[in-house]
Design a protein around this motif. Structure first.
Motif: not given
Length: 222
Positions: A196-216
């Motif tokens: 699942p390379w494509l789902p992995l990339a999508g999950a990583a992008a979502l996790a990074a965006a959620a972390a950035a929003l929460a930290c900000r």
């Protein structure tokens, strides 16, 4: 950052608050996975259980620090860095739990397809299982980051939001976790291993965006 991650990981381990989510994962996996069952389907089931468990660990890690200690670490390292370190510590712990579970499930499962007619190599199956587990861990981390402080500080609302969002992340159309888990289950029908390379990339992008929003938001609201 490494020292902050180790600090939060140590707090999590010493508090033993990791035990309930870890036991939940063990129970869910123990109920759904039987020794001798086809390996790909079993790996898909085990990976799916990681999503709510990771969200739970993230919530625990973000709220375990006493307010006084939180102010001290925030003053020393910055609120955003401290918040990110807690997220990384929880995600790493969930990742270790998922890796251990994947290896155990691979070892006890039968290397065959669902019809027990086609042989499935354990090594590629284990790799697919680890990648699917990583997808669920990353998506669970995103769910946990978005359903606790600073976005939802109230405990009751936070738990309800985390539970509902984790469920939706598993079953909603277009979800990377659903796509990855379904890939394993579908592959079990024919004995085909897909990564699942494509789902992995999508999950990583979502996790990074959620972390950035929460930290900000942590820097703005707390």
């Amino acid at each position: 950052m490494t020292a902050l991650v180790r600090y939060h990981a140590a707090l999590l381990l010493r508090s033993q608050r990791w035990l309930p989510p870890a036991l939940l994962y063990a129970v869910v996996t123990g109920i759904g996975v039987r020794a001798g069952e086809p390996v790909l389907g079993s790996l898909g089931y085990a990976a799916a259980g990681l999503l709510p468990v990771t969200a739970w660990l993230v919530r625990v890690c973000l709220n375990q620090e006493p307010p006084a200690a939180r102010h001290v670490t925030a003053a020393a390292a910055g609120r955003e860095r401290v918040h990110l370190a807690a997220l990384l510590a929880a995600t790493a712990c969930a990742g270790l739990l998922g890796a251990a579970g994947t290896l155990v499930v691979t070892a006890i499962s039968a290397p065959v397809d669902a019809g027990r007619e086609v042989a499935v190599d354990r090594l590629p199956a284990a790799l697919a299982g680890l990648l699917t587990a990583a997808v669920c861990v990353l998506l669970g981390a995103a769910v946990g980051a978005l359903t606790t402080r600073p976005l939802i500080p109230a405990r009751a609302w936070s738990i309800a939001a985390a539970s509902l969002t984790a469920l939706l992340a598993l079953v909603a159309a277009g979800s990377p976790a659903r796509y990855a888990v379904t890939g394993l289950v579908t592959g079990s029908l024919s004995g085909t291993v897909t990564y699942p390379w494509l789902p992995l990339a999508g999950a990583a992008a979502l996790a990074a965006a959620a972390a950035a929003l929460a930290c900000r938001l942590t820097a703005w609201r707390e």
